[in-house]
Design an enzyme around this catalytic site. Sequence first.
Site, PDB file in Angstrom:
ATOM      1  NE  ARG A 103      41.309  39.949  34.925  1.00  0.00           N
ATOM      2  CZ  ARG A 103      40.777  40.165  36.085  1.00  0.00           C
ATOM      3  NH1 ARG A 103      39.381  40.260  36.146  1.00  0.00           N
ATOM      4  NH2 ARG A 103      41.511  40.251  37.148  1.00  0.00           N
ATOM      5  CB  THR A 377      32.773  39.328  40.927  1.00  0.00           C
ATOM      6  OG1 THR A 377      33.855  40.322  40.919  1.00  0.00           O
ATOM      7  CG2 THR A 377      32.856  38.540  39.700  1.00  0.00           C
ATOM      8  CG  ASP A 419      42.004  41.663  40.192  1.00  0.00           C
ATOM      9  OD1 ASP A 419      42.049  41.877  41.538  1.00  0.00           O
ATOM     10  OD2 ASP A 419      41.165  41.204  39.577  1.00  0.00           O
TER      11      ASP A 419
HETATM   12  O1  DON Z   1      39.282  38.787  38.457  1.00  0.00           O
HETATM   13  C1  DON Z   1      39.026  38.903  39.854  1.00  0.00           C
HETATM   14  O2  DON Z   1      39.535  38.020  40.253  1.00  0.00           O
HETATM   15  C2  DON Z   1      38.651  39.813  40.743  1.00  0.00           C
HETATM   16  N1  DON Z   1      38.708  41.033  39.829  1.00  0.00           N
HETATM   17  C3  DON Z   1      37.146  39.400  41.133  1.00  0.00           C
HETATM   18  C4  DON Z   1      36.354  40.455  42.053  1.00  0.00           C
HETATM   19  C5  DON Z   1      35.386  39.838  42.713  1.00  0.00           C
HETATM   20  O3  DON Z   1      35.136  38.731  42.658  1.00  0.00           O
HETATM   21  C6  DON Z   1      34.677  40.933  43.402  1.00  0.00           C
HETATM   22  N2  DON Z   1      33.540  40.179  44.251  1.00  0.00           N
HETATM   23  N3  DON Z   1      32.987  39.428  44.814  1.00  0.00           N
END
Ligand code: DON
Length: 567
Positions: A103, A377, A419
């Site tokens: 991460r 994502t 986030d």
């Molecule tokens: O890590 C996370 O929870 C977010 N940054 C994920 C972002 C995400 O899934 C966008 N997609 N569809």
Amino acid sequence: MSKQILNSFRFNSIKILLILICVFTQSHATDLIRTKNGMVVSASEIASRVGVQILKKGGNAVDAAVATELALAVTFPAAGNLGGGGFMVIRLNDGTTTTIDYREKAPFAAHKDMFLDENGNFVPELSQSSILGVGIPGTVAGVIYALEKYGTMKLADVIQPAINLAEDGFPLERWTAQTLSSAFRSLEKYESSMKVFSKNGEPYKEGEIFRQPDLTKTLKAIRDKGHDGFYKGWVADAIVAQSDKMNGIITHKDLEKYQAVEREPLKGTYKDYQIISMGPSSSGGTALIKMLNILENFDFERSDFSSSKYYHALIQSMKYAYADRAEHLGDEDFYPVPKKWLISKEYAKEIFQKITDSATPSDEISAGIPFNESDETTHYSVYDRFGNAVSTTLTINSLYGSKIVVDGAGFLLNNEMDDFSAKPGVPNQFGLLGSKANSIEPGKRMLSAMTPTIVLKDDKPVLIVGSPGGSTIITSVLQVVMNVIEFNMNLREAVDLPRIHHQWKPDLLEHEPFALNSDTEIKLKEKGHIIGRQRSLGRIEAILIDQQNGYIYGKSDGRAWGKAVGY
Ligand code: DON
């Protein structure tokens, strides 16, 4: 009507429902692939093929995972990345289970109030659309760590297909062409991004050959110098120069100090299945196992799928899980997450006992929390002929991340700093709330919802699964797991059937087209649930293994254009 007839009626209607969904929504049914040797399922067919090519050469699932992930950085730039991060869950055939946390981290110069204006108000543009939103990328560190410890092949061999794709180009795939066109106006703000993504001032179109010379140079630097090829030397210089040019705070020290971390997976059970998933700095595994623990207390029959009884149980479990997420989850290296308690059967039982026949309203914090449509994502799942399994979700957060390409290095930077919980009680772009556990601190990892998961039965992998979708990732994975292990569905039904989502706040039940039949909707309203908007939820990439007869099934979500490739 006898119960048996009723059940068979229900399940024929599921088939009809699948057809209707394909006809009336944007989704399409991608093939369910069956094979015996190995499988890679990802959001890009080209990347899945790269993974299978590595399996055929004798590589194991980790070799194939790394090759797929590096190929996604080339073929799927909306989310596949070198400038972001992810989580990899590994289960080897000797029973070893582990996870790699790569991460992104907050830069050392980050501070708690960095996204607030002089009046203390959160400024989402800063965390979502500025250089300050960029977390220190972890992907390169993560995949190299995984390969060196658990792979069998050399980096030079698994990275070469990605180099070839970047250097020679490839016909742009449909999803990327669509997302590129929708993100183009935002990418246009940056000259370095236009150098990569525009063809004579227009976005590349489906089928056009997309070459990335700067990205090729970066991949070659990684091939030749490994971890240091990215975190030191000219690539690191380019990242820092990009940040300096835009008044960012990323330094060489941030890059030099970045390390991926191997962590114990989070483990739970549902009846006679074992769940292996990602612990903090993701909230995914904790919330998934907690919801499964609550749901295990109910008595479901196959015919309960899509009933108000099942959805009520799901929604209530989701609300409790997301309430705990907001309060207790963050980077464990900075905050003591009470995860044993959160995933204990006892705690789940306490919650189960509180669940009555009516909806428990979520307290109101702030009205009208906006959800951002443009997010991205990506997940991929790998299974090899030796019985090794890999489940990885990776991200640059929003669609095409911060939209900022590192000039000369050819890759996009993430906007993962969004986030973090920038201010208690104020939601991020996914409407998620947080507390001190997920406040911004230098060098800390921001909390994620990514939920790469492997399900075992009798100590053998039966399901490898994960999804994009921001806050809806956890609930999408939950429903596919339930579809397979509780409702005994085949993988196509389990993945393609409509889903619902509740994240405690706002107190709204989101749902996909056809998720709620009118009877279910009326009964849910009678129980006090507030029906929110309809939208697409998650995009699953999954593998199901039938350990009885050795078949491996692969399925990419019908909601998008990924591909399962096997051999
Ligand atoms: O890590 C996370 O929870 C977010 N940054 C994920 C972002 C995400 O899934 C966008 N997609 N569809």
